[in-house]
Write a protein that holds these residues in place. Structure first.
Motif, short mmCIF file in Angstrom:
data_model
loop_
_atom_site.label_atom_id
_atom_site.label_comp_id
_atom_site.label_asym_id
_atom_site.label_seq_id
_atom_site.Cartn_x
_atom_site.Cartn_y
_atom_site.Cartn_z
N ARG A 85 -30.88 25.54 19.61
CA ARG A 85 -30.58 25.05 18.27
C ARG A 85 -31.85 24.74 17.50
N GLY A 86 -32.84 24.13 18.21
CA GLY A 86 -34.09 23.81 17.53
C GLY A 86 -34.89 25.05 17.17
N LYS A 87 -34.88 26.06 18.03
CA LYS A 87 -35.65 27.27 17.78
C LYS A 87 -35.10 28.06 16.61
N LEU A 88 -33.76 28.06 16.47
CA LEU A 88 -33.16 28.75 15.34
C LEU A 88 -33.53 28.11 14.01
N GLY A 89 -33.75 26.79 14.03
CA GLY A 89 -34.20 26.09 12.83
C GLY A 89 -33.18 26.01 11.72
N ARG A 90 -31.89 26.15 12.04
CA ARG A 90 -30.87 26.10 11.01
C ARG A 90 -30.43 24.69 10.68
N PRO A 92 -31.69 20.68 10.21
CA PRO A 92 -32.86 19.79 10.11
C PRO A 92 -32.88 18.74 11.21
N TYR A 93 -31.69 18.36 11.67
CA TYR A 93 -31.57 17.40 12.78
C TYR A 93 -30.17 17.55 13.37
N PHE A 94 -30.00 17.12 14.60
CA PHE A 94 -28.70 17.22 15.24
C PHE A 94 -28.65 16.27 16.43
N PHE A 95 -27.44 15.91 16.83
CA PHE A 95 -27.24 15.12 18.04
C PHE A 95 -27.01 16.07 19.21
N GLY A 96 -27.65 15.77 20.32
CA GLY A 96 -27.51 16.59 21.51
C GLY A 96 -27.74 15.78 22.77
N THR A 97 -27.30 16.35 23.90
CA THR A 97 -27.47 15.71 25.20
C THR A 97 -28.58 16.41 25.96
N SER A 98 -29.54 15.64 26.46
CA SER A 98 -30.69 16.20 27.16
C SER A 98 -30.29 16.76 28.52
#
Length: 233
Positions: A85-90, A92-98
């Motif tokens: 999700r971060g690499k796509l850059g679509r 600006p921020y998002f919630f995610g589980t590590s």
């Protein structure tokens, strides 16, 4: 890799090809960056007790992560949902589980323009909720105090306006009513007479005025006193 030039400390190499004017290979320029540099740099960020900063390669290998564990350095996380999700850059921020520690965080991931690297800054959602509720309580307290102040100010203004209206009514009463007899005084008579005169003129109707006086009342005052005369009036 572990650098032999720096006592076996973990490092990352940046290399560039050098070529001659005719395009032939002339060698390689190699730069070495100690990973402790990134570790010290990221440790200065205030992200709470469960926040995290990650530096990745474009291919998904971890260069540095804070909080630090050596076993994570070099780990390939290219298949993780957060990295994709971060690499796509679509977003600006998002919630995610590590995938590393299972914590739920708010991620902000950016790609370096001139380097094949990405950096993510993540803050724990639980800690954000705690901070948010603290801010809400502070705002609610301040708004409550402000509302109480405005209420007290409104009550004070209401009392002031009420007192002013009473004073104005009393002044109006004193200006229009005779204090002894509680009858309308000469000023009120003049105003009413002018109004009735204009009305009579407008409707072409006669106007009558009755003037009543008490004859020889001065003798009564002289004989019984002015207090007795006031009582009679």
């Amino acid at each position: 890799y572990r650098s032999y030039l720096h006592g076996g400390r973990l490092s990352i190499a940046l290399s560039r090809r050098v070529q001659r004017a005719d395009g032939r290979f002339a060698g390689v320029v190699l730069g070495e960056v100690n990973l402790d540099y990134f570790r010290d740099l990221f440790s200065g960020l205030k992200l709470g007790s469960n926040g995290a900063v990650n530096l990745y390669t474009d291919s998904g290998s971890i260069i540095m992560r804070v909080p630090y564990q050596e076993k994570w350095i070099g780990l390939d996380i290219s298949a993780s949902a957060n990295f994709q999700r971060g690499k796509l850059g679509r977003e600006p921020y998002f919630f995610g589980t590590s995938n590393l520690d299972g914590a739920n965080r708010l991620y902000v991931i950016r790609h370096f323009k001139e380097l094949p690297m990405l950096i993510s800054v993540a803050q724990s959602r639980d800690e954000m909720d705690v901070m948010w509720w603290q801010q809400v309580r502070t705002v609610v307290l301040l708004m409550s105090l402000l509302a109480l102040f405005l209420l007290l100010a409104a009550m004070q203004l209401t009392r002031e306006f009420s007192a002013r209206l009473r004073a104005e009514r009393e002044l109006l009463l004193l200006a229009e009513v005779d204090g002894l007899t509680a009858l309308n005084n000469r000023r009120t008579f003049d105003a009413l007479f002018e109004r009735e005169w204009l009305r009579a003129h407008r409707v072409a109707q006669p106007l009558a005025v009755l003037f009543v006086d008490i004859d020889w009342f001065k003798s009564y005052n002289d004989h019984y006193g002015h207090q007795a005369g006031d009582d009679v009036l």
